[in-house]
Design an enzyme around this catalytic site. Sequence first.
Site, short mmCIF file in Angstrom:
data_model
loop_
_atom_site.label_atom_id
_atom_site.label_comp_id
_atom_site.label_asym_id
_atom_site.label_seq_id
_atom_site.Cartn_x
_atom_site.Cartn_y
_atom_site.Cartn_z
N LYS A 1 0.86 -1.19 0.00
CA LYS A 1 0.00 0.00 0.00
C LYS A 1 0.89 1.23 0.00
O LYS A 1 1.67 1.45 0.93
CB LYS A 1 -0.92 -0.01 1.21
CG LYS A 1 -1.79 1.25 1.27
CD LYS A 1 -2.80 1.18 2.38
CE LYS A 1 -3.61 2.48 2.42
NZ LYS A 1 -4.60 2.47 3.48
N LYS B 1 -2.17 -1.40 -3.88
CA LYS B 1 -3.00 -0.20 -3.83
C LYS B 1 -2.13 1.04 -3.87
O LYS B 1 -1.16 1.10 -3.11
CB LYS B 1 -3.76 -0.26 -2.51
CG LYS B 1 -4.70 0.87 -2.25
CD LYS B 1 -5.35 0.63 -0.93
CE LYS B 1 -6.28 1.76 -0.62
NZ LYS B 1 -6.75 1.70 0.73
C1 PBG Z 1 -7.07 3.83 5.28
C2 PBG Z 1 -7.57 3.53 3.95
C3 PBG Z 1 -7.41 4.39 2.87
C4 PBG Z 1 -8.03 3.79 1.80
C5 PBG Z 1 -8.57 2.55 2.23
N1 PBG Z 1 -8.26 2.41 3.58
C6 PBG Z 1 -6.82 5.75 2.78
C7 PBG Z 1 -5.59 6.09 3.45
O1 PBG Z 1 -4.71 5.25 3.66
O2 PBG Z 1 -5.48 7.25 3.80
C8 PBG Z 1 -8.08 4.43 0.46
C9 PBG Z 1 -9.04 3.93 -0.52
C10 PBG Z 1 -9.29 4.85 -1.63
O3 PBG Z 1 -8.64 5.90 -1.82
O4 PBG Z 1 -10.21 4.52 -2.38
N2 PBG Z 1 -7.00 2.87 6.18
#
Ligand code: PBG
Length: 336
Positions: A201, A261
């Site tokens: 991520k 991601k």
């Molecule tokens: C945070 C989380 C995020 C997303 C899913 N879980 C955002 C972040 O890490 O700030 C992002 C998903 C998206 O942008 O569609 N736990």
Amino acid sequence: MQPLRSYPTTQLRRNRQHDWLRDLVAETSLSPKDLVLPLFIREPSGEKMITTMPGVERHTLEDLPSIVEKALNLGIPAIALFPYTPNALKTIDGAEALNPDNLVCRALRLLKGRFGQDIGIITDVALDPYTTHGHDGVIVNDRICNTSSNTILAKQSLNQADAGADIIAPSDMMDGRVKEIRTALDQNGYDNTLIMSYAAKYATHFYGPFREAVGAGAIRELSHKNLQHKKTYQMDFRNTEEALHETAMDISEGADMVMVKPALLNLDIIYRIKQAFKVPTFAYHISGEYAYLKIAAQHGALDYEKSLLEVLYCLKRAGTDGIFTYAALDAAFLIK
Ligand code: PBG
């Protein structure tokens, strides 16, 4: 031996002449079964519209079953739940994540009671919807503390498993959290509950609309520089080897499935992870990626439907087994 491939004996365009022929030779397939629908949920008093994500809204628990019904009818096998927590319930340590009656737990009980194993439910493990600051972990001495965060994240996972979650999906990027979550689940009789780790991520600038959707915007207002972003725990987008390392660790700690991601920005990472580990590999077509498709289409720059399918096919081609997309209902409808 390589066959001789030279023009004019070989003409690759011969295979591209008709729709049926292109379908016949297509190497990649896309089915509604490949899609996961992320859903934002709210209390009745919470705001419904998400201005930065046209076409996506926050649902009340009352609305939820009909949306799930719709997804099921289109052949979508799973949903992922994300709560919009009232500000009054946010604290510095995100304790609402452990409340057995929090929004996510109530949604789980409602949907599992109604749909059982007709639909898979994936829940997000991270504290950002519950903390006043919007970070995924706990702050100690101006740092996101790995150990304290893991302790609370394992409890959050257990809370979700108690309420009926099928797949626990830690998106927090703490080190070692998969191991702690696996241990907590196993010790409490949840050895069949799966873990999908957000293994690779990245700290991206494309999460903005999601942060509006779950109301986790305070992150920019913190005084300490290292707390104004998530770069001390999410990955640096300049790195590839590190993504492989992260994934290897999560698998060795007990992850059943892994996630990359953002999706579109990381096709190379998806490909390499799938090649290297041969485990179920997911991609998250994230909020910013959805927003630029949708908003560009609204301005006439793209054809939304055609571009959406192209995105999803290309993610499949790169090696994803499943795709989280806010456009899952649209895509499933178009495929059918
Ligand atoms: C945070 C989380 C995020 C997303 C899913 N879980 C955002 C972040 O890490 O700030 C992002 C998903 C998206 O942008 O569609 N736990």
